[in-house]
Design an enzyme around this catalytic site. Structure first.
Site, PDB file in Angstrom:
ATOM      1  CD  GLU A 110       5.377  -8.895   7.660  1.00  0.00           C
ATOM      2  OE1 GLU A 110       6.049  -8.428   8.607  1.00  0.00           O
ATOM      3  OE2 GLU A 110       4.131  -8.850   7.613  1.00  0.00           O
ATOM      4  CG  ASP A 128      -0.068  -2.229   2.489  1.00  0.00           C
ATOM      5  OD1 ASP A 128       0.494  -3.289   2.831  1.00  0.00           O
ATOM      6  OD2 ASP A 128      -1.234  -1.928   2.814  1.00  0.00           O
TER       7      ASP A 128
END
Length: 413
Positions: free
Chosen positions: A275, A356
């Site tokens: 996030e 990611d």
């Protein structure tokens, strides 16, 4: 039926046929992989859970076909039976509040036929697979609160936009866009404070190793947040998620209580790092800018259509008020934007890969994130083998295998 109305009907039907075809294509693809777990997925799910995820995917697809057909029928009847002009005539002419009320009331009425399907999805489909945790009272209360909020916030905003048409002349669409943009930015600050607590309870993450670990991660990344909070998502569903809201000094990290129960501390750290990656890569401003551009284009399109008498006549309205143009554009826009879904989702999936990669680099490992993704896919009974074309239209995130493959190529310093 006029030529333009016929084109609109053809677009509605083309979208419906394409959606049914996509659902069928995905069903067949999932069924082709149902008997044996693909080799790359054997470490992700047990045979029992994999079979359950296949059943869940197929059940949702069958329900989705019914829902799509019902929605298409309601939209077609609303647009081509003359009911909208008849309903519009019931509202006082030359009143902006009445015009906004017509649009608001039409939206509410068109949503009512979907309530039985939403109820079935929550209390039968989701219940059958162990996800539903809400109660009928809470389900109805959520919808009542949503309607009241739309009335209190949305109706005055819509009335203001209609007033700008009178105030600003030919350039009203630009000022309306600016008004909506400012409203969106203000709501990014106010929603976590005033609106989200109306639906969920937010409590600070308790003191302990997990809180210290997450705060330390934020400090390493140069990501400051006002607080880390746990949301009681479990009172409605066993699905899980994590996100952050607001911006600047109002930014908060939010973790579903279900997520905290499902993941280890290192995996939760990896999810938070993901996030933070969205923030550090400026994905939120980029998506907001794209949304603003689309809104600007939408307002301009309404301004053009509102000057065309045929646009009103084709759907049974008399020219003179911009109110029907707003409503008709809102009802028809989805027939065009649907075909753009693969393009918009391609950007979203690219952002997921970037987040990611950032998370893996930040925590200097890929396994915690891989472990978190595997658990989330397992607990949520995600479709692990979607058809590529189907995922292009509907998936804003890459599949588990795609994300694992990208992480496997990640070089950790």
């Amino acid at each position: 039926m006029t030529a333009f109305a016929a084109i609109c009907l053809a677009l509605i039907l083309a979208k419906w046929i394409a959606q049914l075809a996509l659902e069928g294509m995905n069903q067949r693809h999932v069924q082709a992989h149902a008997k044996h777990i693909p080799g790359a997925l054997r470490d992700v799910m047990s045979p029992e859970n994999y079979a359950k995820s296949v059943d869940y995917t197929l059940a949702k697809a069958r329900f989705e076909k019914i829902e799509l057909t019902w929605q298409t029928l309601i939209l077609t009847l609303a647009l081509f039976t003359g009911v909208l002009p008849w309903f519009y005539a019931k509202f006082p002419a030359h009143s902006l509040w009445a015009g906004a009320g017509f649009i608001f009331a039409t939206g509410i009425l068109l949503s009512l036929p979907e309530l039985p399907l939403e109820w079935h999805e929550q209390f039968h489909l989701e219940e059958r697979f162990g996800f539903n945790t809400t109660t009928p009272a809470l389900w109805w209360m959520d919808r009542l609160k949503g309607m009241v909020l739309s009335l209190v916030i949305g109706l005055p905003l819509l009335t203001l936009i209609l007033k700008l048409v009178d105030w600003m002349g030919a350039w009203w669409w630009f000022w309306a866009w600016l008004c909506v943009t400012v409203f969106q930015l203000v709501m990014m600050v106010l929603a976590p404070i005033l609106i989200m607590p109306l639906f969920n309870k937010f409590t600070p993450l308790p003191e302990g190793p997990l809180r210290e670990r997450l705060l330390a991660l934020g400090q390493r990344a140069g990501f400051s947040a006002k607080d880390i909070q746990v949301m009681d998502g479990s009172k409605r569903s066993r699905h899980s998620n994590a996100f952050f809201t607001g911006f600047g000094s109002f930014r908060k990290i939010v973790i579903f209580d279900t997520l905290a129960q499902q993941l280890e501390n290192a995996e939760l750290e990896a999810v938070l790092a993901h996030e933070i990656g969205h923030y550090k890569k400026r994905h939120i401003p980029k998506m907001l800018a794209a949304s603003m551009a689309a809104t600007l284009l939408g307002f301009y399109a309404i301004s053009v259509l509102a000057r065309q008498a045929w646009f009103y006549h084709d759907f049974g309205f008399a020219p003179g008020s911009i109110v029907p143009a707003f409503l008709l554009f809102g009802l028809l826009a989805g027939t065009v934007t649907f075909w753009l879904s693969p393009l918009t989702h391609s950007f979203s999936r690219r952002y997921e890969y970037e987040a990611d990669a950032y998370a893996a680099a930040l925590i200097k490992a890929t396994q915690p994130l891989v472990g978190a993704l595997r658990k989330l896919n397992e607990k949520n009974l995600s479709n692990l083998t979607p058809h590529p074309i189907y995922s292009g239209f509907y998936y804003s995130h890459p599949t588990l295998l795609e994300r694992e493959a990208a992480l496997a190529e990640q070089k950790i310093a």
